[in-house]
Design a protein around this motif. Structure first.
Motif, PDB file in Angstrom:
ATOM      1  N   GLN A 180       3.976  -5.962   9.331  1.00 15.95           N
ATOM      2  CA  GLN A 180       4.317  -4.994  10.375  1.00 15.95           C
ATOM      3  C   GLN A 180       5.068  -3.772   9.835  1.00 15.95           C
ATOM      4  O   GLN A 180       6.037  -3.318  10.423  1.00 15.95           O
ATOM      5  N   LEU A 181       4.598  -3.241   8.710  1.00 15.23           N
ATOM      6  CA  LEU A 181       5.238  -2.068   8.112  1.00 15.23           C
ATOM      7  C   LEU A 181       4.305  -0.863   8.039  1.00 15.23           C
ATOM      8  O   LEU A 181       4.609   0.113   7.366  1.00 15.23           O
ATOM      9  N   GLU A 182       3.152  -0.959   8.698  1.00 19.81           N
ATOM     10  CA  GLU A 182       2.144   0.103   8.690  1.00 19.81           C
ATOM     11  C   GLU A 182       1.674   0.460   7.279  1.00 19.81           C
ATOM     12  O   GLU A 182       1.388   1.617   6.972  1.00 19.81           O
ATOM     13  N   ILE A 183       1.583  -0.538   6.427  1.00 24.10           N
ATOM     14  CA  ILE A 183       1.093  -0.360   5.061  1.00 24.10           C
ATOM     15  C   ILE A 183      -0.402  -0.075   5.101  1.00 24.10           C
ATOM     16  O   ILE A 183      -1.144  -0.755   5.808  1.00 24.10           O
ATOM     17  N   GLU A 184      -0.833   0.915   4.334  1.00 25.11           N
ATOM     18  CA  GLU A 184      -2.240   1.323   4.321  1.00 25.11           C
ATOM     19  C   GLU A 184      -3.010   0.785   3.132  1.00 25.11           C
ATOM     20  O   GLU A 184      -4.224   0.634   3.191  1.00 25.11           O
ATOM     21  N   LYS A 185      -2.322   0.479   2.027  1.00 23.42           N
ATOM     22  CA  LYS A 185      -2.979   0.029   0.799  1.00 23.42           C
ATOM     23  C   LYS A 185      -2.206  -1.109   0.163  1.00 23.42           C
ATOM     24  O   LYS A 185      -0.984  -1.184   0.296  1.00 23.42           O
ATOM     25  N   ILE A 186      -2.939  -1.950  -0.563  1.00 23.59           N
ATOM     26  CA  ILE A 186      -2.291  -2.984  -1.362  1.00 23.59           C
ATOM     27  C   ILE A 186      -1.928  -2.331  -2.682  1.00 23.59           C
ATOM     28  O   ILE A 186      -2.805  -1.978  -3.473  1.00 23.59           O
ATOM     29  N   GLU A 187      -0.659  -2.129  -2.893  1.00 23.02           N
ATOM     30  CA  GLU A 187      -0.175  -1.536  -4.142  1.00 23.02           C
ATOM     31  C   GLU A 187       0.954  -2.416  -4.655  1.00 23.02           C
ATOM     32  O   GLU A 187       2.036  -2.443  -4.084  1.00 23.02           O
ATOM     33  N   VAL A 188       0.692  -3.127  -5.720  1.00 23.35           N
ATOM     34  CA  VAL A 188       1.676  -4.055  -6.241  1.00 23.35           C
ATOM     35  C   VAL A 188       2.086  -3.602  -7.635  1.00 23.35           C
ATOM     36  O   VAL A 188       1.255  -3.180  -8.426  1.00 23.35           O
ATOM     37  N   ILE A 189       3.360  -3.702  -7.923  1.00 22.49           N
ATOM     38  CA  ILE A 189       3.866  -3.283  -9.234  1.00 22.49           C
ATOM     39  C   ILE A 189       3.565  -4.376 -10.246  1.00 22.49           C
ATOM     40  O   ILE A 189       3.921  -5.534 -10.034  1.00 22.49           O
ATOM     41  N   GLY A 190       2.935  -3.997 -11.341  1.00 22.57           N
ATOM     42  CA  GLY A 190       2.472  -4.923 -12.373  1.00 22.57           C
ATOM     43  C   GLY A 190       3.381  -6.084 -12.720  1.00 22.57           C
ATOM     44  O   GLY A 190       3.045  -7.228 -12.484  1.00 22.57           O
ATOM     45  N   ASP A 191       4.558  -5.831 -13.292  1.00 20.16           N
ATOM     46  CA  ASP A 191       5.431  -6.901 -13.749  1.00 20.16           C
ATOM     47  C   ASP A 191       5.975  -7.749 -12.605  1.00 20.16           C
ATOM     48  O   ASP A 191       6.143  -8.943 -12.740  1.00 20.16           O
ATOM     49  N   VAL A 192       6.255  -7.137 -11.475  1.00 22.17           N
ATOM     50  CA  VAL A 192       6.772  -7.870 -10.315  1.00 22.17           C
ATOM     51  C   VAL A 192       5.713  -8.821  -9.768  1.00 22.17           C
ATOM     52  O   VAL A 192       6.011  -9.921  -9.338  1.00 22.17           O
TER      53      VAL A 192
END
Length: 82
Positions: free
Chosen positions: A9-21
């Protein structure tokens, strides 16, 4: 190390994940956003559970890189089943 992230429920439009995390991430909650495409999942190798319910997903794609994925929730999306 971080194993679970809840970003619903954050109105996220894309899956963007930081590599190391994301390398050791096992559970990812992204339900009830406005994500339209399953992308940028190459680093999610350890992912076991992915919740993308209540988004705008049209095609199941990109999950082949998630070698250990056991459960994928795509409830209430717009999946095309030609």
């Amino acid at each position: 190390e971080l194993e679970e992230i809840s970003l619903h429920q954050l109105e996220i439009e894309k899956i963007e994940v930081i590599g190391d995390v994301s390398r050791k991430l096992r559970i990812l909650y992204l339900q009830n956003n406005i994500i339209s495409k399953m992308e940028n999942m190459i680093h999610l190798k350890e992912l076991r559970y992915l919740n993308l319910a209540l988004n705008n997903i049209r095609r199941i794609e990109g999950v082949h890189t998630c070698e250990f994925l056991e459960k994928l929730d795509l409830t209430v999306n717009f999946i095309d089943v030609d």
